[in-house]
Scaffold this motif. Structure first.
Motif, short mmCIF file in Angstrom:
data_model
loop_
_atom_site.label_atom_id
_atom_site.label_comp_id
_atom_site.label_asym_id
_atom_site.label_seq_id
_atom_site.Cartn_x
_atom_site.Cartn_y
_atom_site.Cartn_z
N ASP A 1 16.19 25.14 -58.58
CA ASP A 1 15.23 24.83 -57.52
C ASP A 1 15.82 25.17 -56.15
OD1 ASP A 1 13.48 23.49 -59.42
OD2 ASP A 1 14.93 21.84 -59.37
N ALA A 2 17.15 25.01 -56.03
CA ALA A 2 17.82 25.25 -54.74
C ALA A 2 19.22 25.80 -55.00
CB ALA A 2 17.89 23.97 -53.92
N VAL A 3 19.67 26.64 -54.09
CA VAL A 3 21.04 27.15 -54.08
C VAL A 3 21.63 26.79 -52.72
CG1 VAL A 3 22.48 29.22 -54.03
CG2 VAL A 3 20.63 29.03 -55.71
N THR A 4 22.83 26.23 -52.72
CA THR A 4 23.50 25.87 -51.47
C THR A 4 24.72 26.76 -51.25
OG1 THR A 4 24.83 24.17 -52.57
CG2 THR A 4 22.75 23.47 -51.58
N ALA A 5 25.06 26.97 -49.98
CA ALA A 5 26.24 27.77 -49.64
C ALA A 5 26.72 27.36 -48.26
CB ALA A 5 25.91 29.26 -49.66
N ARG A 6 28.03 27.15 -48.15
CA ARG A 6 28.62 26.75 -46.87
C ARG A 6 29.87 27.59 -46.63
NH1 ARG A 6 32.57 22.87 -45.22
NH2 ARG A 6 32.13 21.96 -43.17
N ALA A 7 29.87 28.34 -45.52
CA ALA A 7 31.02 29.15 -45.13
C ALA A 7 31.43 30.13 -46.22
CB ALA A 7 32.20 28.25 -44.77
N VAL A 8 30.44 30.83 -46.79
CA VAL A 8 30.72 31.76 -47.89
C VAL A 8 30.54 33.22 -47.50
CG1 VAL A 8 30.07 32.45 -50.23
CG2 VAL A 8 30.14 30.03 -49.64
N GLY A 9 29.49 33.55 -46.74
CA GLY A 9 29.23 34.95 -46.41
C GLY A 9 28.06 35.08 -45.47
N SER A 10 27.65 36.33 -45.21
CA SER A 10 26.51 36.58 -44.33
C SER A 10 25.22 36.13 -45.00
CB SER A 10 26.43 38.07 -43.99
OG SER A 10 25.98 38.80 -45.12
N LEU A 11 24.18 35.96 -44.20
CA LEU A 11 22.90 35.52 -44.74
C LEU A 11 22.35 36.50 -45.78
CD1 LEU A 11 21.14 34.16 -41.53
CD2 LEU A 11 21.91 32.82 -43.49
N ALA A 12 22.48 37.81 -45.50
CA ALA A 12 21.97 38.80 -46.45
C ALA A 12 22.74 38.74 -47.76
CB ALA A 12 22.06 40.20 -45.84
N THR A 13 24.05 38.55 -47.68
CA THR A 13 24.86 38.42 -48.89
C THR A 13 24.46 37.18 -49.68
OG1 THR A 13 26.75 39.58 -47.93
CG2 THR A 13 27.20 38.07 -49.76
N THR B 1 22.16 39.46 -35.42
CA THR B 1 22.43 40.54 -36.36
C THR B 1 22.22 40.07 -37.80
OG1 THR B 1 24.05 41.56 -34.87
CG2 THR B 1 24.19 42.15 -37.20
N GLU B 2 22.79 38.93 -38.15
CA GLU B 2 22.62 38.40 -39.51
C GLU B 2 21.16 38.11 -39.82
OE1 GLU B 2 24.97 35.39 -41.33
OE2 GLU B 2 26.73 35.86 -40.13
N GLU B 3 20.46 37.53 -38.86
CA GLU B 3 19.08 37.16 -39.11
C GLU B 3 18.18 38.38 -39.26
OE1 GLU B 3 17.67 34.01 -36.51
OE2 GLU B 3 19.67 33.09 -36.49
N LEU B 4 18.46 39.43 -38.51
CA LEU B 4 17.69 40.67 -38.67
C LEU B 4 18.01 41.33 -40.00
CD1 LEU B 4 17.92 42.22 -35.07
CD2 LEU B 4 15.88 41.29 -36.21
N GLU B 5 19.26 41.30 -40.41
CA GLU B 5 19.64 41.89 -41.70
C GLU B 5 18.90 41.24 -42.85
OE1 GLU B 5 24.28 43.32 -40.81
OE2 GLU B 5 23.86 41.54 -42.04
N VAL B 6 18.81 39.92 -42.85
CA VAL B 6 18.18 39.26 -43.98
C VAL B 6 16.67 39.49 -43.97
CG1 VAL B 6 17.72 36.94 -43.00
CG2 VAL B 6 18.41 37.19 -45.39
N VAL B 7 16.07 39.67 -42.79
CA VAL B 7 14.65 40.02 -42.73
C VAL B 7 14.43 41.41 -43.31
CG1 VAL B 7 12.75 40.57 -41.16
CG2 VAL B 7 14.09 38.49 -40.81
N GLY C 1 20.00 45.44 -46.10
CA GLY C 1 19.58 45.11 -44.74
C GLY C 1 20.58 45.47 -43.69
N SER C 2 21.82 45.80 -44.09
CA SER C 2 22.84 46.16 -43.11
C SER C 2 22.80 47.65 -42.83
CB SER C 2 24.23 45.77 -43.61
OG SER C 2 24.60 46.57 -44.71
N GLU C 3 23.41 48.05 -41.75
CA GLU C 3 23.42 49.46 -41.39
C GLU C 3 24.24 50.29 -42.36
OE1 GLU C 3 24.81 49.78 -37.41
OE2 GLU C 3 23.03 48.84 -36.52
N GLN C 4 25.21 49.65 -43.02
CA GLN C 4 26.07 50.41 -43.92
C GLN C 4 25.44 50.65 -45.28
OE1 GLN C 4 29.38 47.70 -43.88
NE2 GLN C 4 28.79 46.72 -45.79
N HIS C 5 24.30 49.94 -45.56
CA HIS C 5 23.68 50.14 -46.86
C HIS C 5 22.80 51.39 -46.84
CE1 HIS C 5 22.26 49.03 -50.85
NE2 HIS C 5 21.07 49.43 -50.43
#
Length: 208
Positions: free
Chosen positions: A108-120, A145-151, A204-208
């Motif tokens: 139902d939910a996945v949690t993550a704290r201090a693991v990686g970028s939003l897109a990751t 930057t992170e928020e645009l990548e995940v969009v 979503g990143s420029e390198q992809h």
């Protein structure tokens, strides 16, 4: 002047450090989809934050703590046993491999704290979540930057931003935010990618 790294650390400083991390973890319970979730996966559990803390507060829910490093898995198992958390399982595996087997669309939910970028994080969470499930990600200061990548990655991941909530889990805390992303469709073909690709070449990143 920088502090001498050899200087002793006071017990009160250690306690305060622990209290800060616990308070930060507890702030996730303000997020309604997490507070109501029946089955939760914690990505990269490491030291057990937020997974162990949330599991202690939600004995009615099942928590799977996903961690790939064996020594950290042993710590998590011992901590869960000492805390008598009957609702907690340590999954010693890469999240991508777990999402290809028993963990696929199981949460139902996945949690993550201090693991990686939003897109990751969104890519790792997507195949673990059922449709309509939520990723709850603890972050510091907001990053455009992170928020645009995940969009940009949203369609490839079947994940969409739902809310960014500012939280103040402890006195003096600044720039703490919890990002809520919703899975809006079935898991796209090709997910999960092979281990490590979500961090190395995030959608979503420029390198992809």
């Amino acid at each position: 002047m920088l502090a001498d790294p050899r200087a002793p650390v006071s017990a009160s400083s250690v306690r305060r450090g622990g209290d800060v991390h616990i308070a930060d973890s507890l702030s996730g319970l303000e997020i309604e989809p997490l507070a109501a979730a029946s089955r939760v996966a914690d990505l990269g559990s490491g030291a057990g934050l937020p997974g162990l803390v949330l599991a202690a507060c939600r004995p009615d829910a099942r928590f799977d703590l996903i961690e790939s490093l064996g020594r950290k898995c042993e710590f998590l198992r011992e901590a869960a046993e000492r805390m008598r958390l009957a609702n907690t399982t340590v999954v010693c595996d890469r999240s991508e491999d777990w999402a290809s087997s028993q963990g696929r669309e199981a949460y139902d939910a996945v949690t993550a704290r201090a693991v990686g970028s939003l897109a990751t994080l969104a890519e790792l969470a997507s195949p673990l979540l059922h449709e309509g499930g939520f990723l709850v990600a603890w972050k510091g200061a907001r990053s455009q930057t992170e928020e645009l990548e995940v969009v940009r990655a949203g369609e490839m991941l079947a994940m969409e931003p739902a809310e960014v909530r500012s939280v103040r889990p402890y006195s003096g805390s600044r720039d703490r935010h919890i990002h809520l992303l919703r899975k809006n469709g079935p898991t796209p073909n090709g997910l999960p990618r092979r281990p490590g690709m979500a961090a190395k070449r995030p959608f979503g990143s420029e390198q992809h």
